[in-house]
Enzyme design. Sequence first.
Site, PDB file in Angstrom:
ATOM      1  N   HIS A   1      45.787  43.711  41.697  1.00 28.15           N
ATOM      2  CA  HIS A   1      45.063  44.601  40.778  1.00 28.15           C
ATOM      3  C   HIS A   1      44.045  45.493  41.486  1.00 28.15           C
ATOM      4  O   HIS A   1      43.401  46.313  40.832  1.00 28.15           O
ATOM      5  CB  HIS A   1      44.393  43.802  39.662  1.00 28.15           C
ATOM      6  CG  HIS A   1      45.359  43.424  38.577  1.00 28.15           C
ATOM      7  ND1 HIS A   1      45.586  44.209  37.464  1.00 28.15           N
ATOM      8  CD2 HIS A   1      46.199  42.366  38.466  1.00 28.15           C
ATOM      9  CE1 HIS A   1      46.501  43.638  36.703  1.00 28.15           C
ATOM     10  NE2 HIS A   1      46.890  42.506  37.294  1.00 28.15           N
TER      11      HIS A   1
ATOM     12  N   HIS B   1      46.802  34.533  41.216  1.00 26.23           N
ATOM     13  CA  HIS B   1      47.851  35.416  40.673  1.00 26.23           C
ATOM     14  C   HIS B   1      48.556  34.922  39.422  1.00 26.23           C
ATOM     15  O   HIS B   1      49.216  35.686  38.749  1.00 26.23           O
ATOM     16  CB  HIS B   1      48.862  35.691  41.794  1.00 26.23           C
ATOM     17  CG  HIS B   1      49.826  36.817  41.551  1.00 26.23           C
ATOM     18  ND1 HIS B   1      49.435  38.037  41.033  1.00 26.23           N
ATOM     19  CD2 HIS B   1      51.174  36.913  41.798  1.00 26.23           C
ATOM     20  CE1 HIS B   1      50.505  38.833  40.959  1.00 26.23           C
ATOM     21  NE2 HIS B   1      51.554  38.176  41.412  1.00 26.23           N
TER      22      HIS B   1
ATOM     23  N   HIS C   1      39.106  38.786  37.180  1.00 24.72           N
ATOM     24  CA  HIS C   1      39.459  39.774  36.142  1.00 24.72           C
ATOM     25  C   HIS C   1      38.310  40.171  35.201  1.00 24.72           C
ATOM     26  O   HIS C   1      38.405  40.016  33.980  1.00 24.72           O
ATOM     27  CB  HIS C   1      40.624  39.246  35.297  1.00 24.72           C
ATOM     28  CG  HIS C   1      41.970  39.478  35.917  1.00 24.72           C
ATOM     29  ND1 HIS C   1      42.393  40.711  36.370  1.00 24.72           N
ATOM     30  CD2 HIS C   1      43.007  38.624  36.158  1.00 24.72           C
ATOM     31  CE1 HIS C   1      43.629  40.602  36.851  1.00 24.72           C
ATOM     32  NE2 HIS C   1      44.010  39.351  36.758  1.00 24.72           N
TER      33      HIS C   1
ATOM     34  N   ASP D   1      41.673  34.445  40.470  1.00 24.63           N
ATOM     35  CA  ASP D   1      41.444  35.678  39.698  1.00 24.63           C
ATOM     36  C   ASP D   1      40.147  35.584  38.881  1.00 24.63           C
ATOM     37  O   ASP D   1      39.919  34.569  38.209  1.00 24.63           O
ATOM     38  CB  ASP D   1      42.580  35.904  38.693  1.00 24.63           C
ATOM     39  CG  ASP D   1      43.952  36.068  39.353  1.00 24.63           C
ATOM     40  OD1 ASP D   1      44.141  35.586  40.476  1.00 24.63           O
ATOM     41  OD2 ASP D   1      44.821  36.674  38.702  1.00 24.63           O
TER      42      ASP D   1
ATOM     43  N   ASP E   1      42.048  40.205  42.495  1.00 25.60           N
ATOM     44  CA  ASP E   1      42.090  40.450  41.046  1.00 25.60           C
ATOM     45  C   ASP E   1      40.701  40.321  40.415  1.00 25.60           C
ATOM     46  O   ASP E   1      40.441  39.458  39.569  1.00 25.60           O
ATOM     47  CB  ASP E   1      43.131  39.556  40.350  1.00 25.60           C
ATOM     48  CG  ASP E   1      44.550  40.081  40.549  1.00 25.60           C
ATOM     49  OD1 ASP E   1      44.740  40.998  41.376  1.00 25.60           O
ATOM     50  OD2 ASP E   1      45.460  39.590  39.857  1.00 25.60           O
TER      51      ASP E   1
HETATM   52 MN   LIG Z   1      47.487  39.000  40.439  1.00 26.57          MN
END
Ligand SMILES: [Mn+2]
Length: 281
Positions: A112, A235, A54, A52, A79
């Site tokens: 996401h 995740h 993000h 991820d 993500d």
């Molecule tokens: Mn995730």
Amino acid sequence: MTPVNDFFWAMHQAEVSSPEWTEDLLVRVTKVLSHEPRLIHLPEGPLVFVGDTHGDWEATKSLLAQYWDSPTTLVFLGDYVDRGPHQIENINLLFELKCQAPERIILLRGNHEVKSVNQRYGFYSEVTDKLGDFTEAYAASFQELPLAAVSSHRGVFAVHGGIAEGLERLEEIEELPREVELEHPITFQLLWNDPKENIQGFRPNFRGGGSRVFGRDVTERFFEENDLTLLVRAHEVFEQGYREFFDGLVISLFSCRHYGRPIQGKVLLIGSDGDRQYFSV
Ligand SMILES: [Mn+2]
């Protein structure tokens, strides 16, 4: 190696997140992604797996500076948006590189990269505030993102969440539909499930929505059926940036440097011969 222009090194935040550039970029990347299969077959050279990110644009840039000029294929596990400080910059930079060198960089879909999740966790408000009416265009690009990747000769399977109850053969992933929401139960689980020690089979996951936790026994069964030795997934946040499950059968990566608190983001390098090394972001 595919040459890439100096565009992203010199790029300023205002440019990467401008409406004019975004409009053109989303058309281009949607077309590129629409030609990719749902299950990517990875090349035999070294692979760098990224968990991820993000909205941690700085982490993504740092990774690219480290690995772009090396003979590796970068596999991002999803993500890219929600939660972090520079979500538009992060996804736009990755999308631009995908357009310039589609073989060098694999972008898998995370849970996401989904419209209903973006409405709740920040991406849509960032898009609406900074760019304007681009939420549908992002959703259209996200539905084209491939769901998983496999390195057949190394026996490595990569997906955002994990194995799914009801999925027997990897090839079945190739038939999963391109959907704005994750309506197919197998797709949903691939992007939402988590490994869990000391359980058997699949069990309900606290995340809800039909997601499950999976144990070592079903992981081993899936590996045997599909000639696999390792699952690389993302995740879940871990302070050290990674965790190994089931004595190393599953590796979970987290590659951004904050999640409401500082995190030591990590990536995983798997060499041509299968050797594994973790590196800090
Ligand atoms: Mn995730």
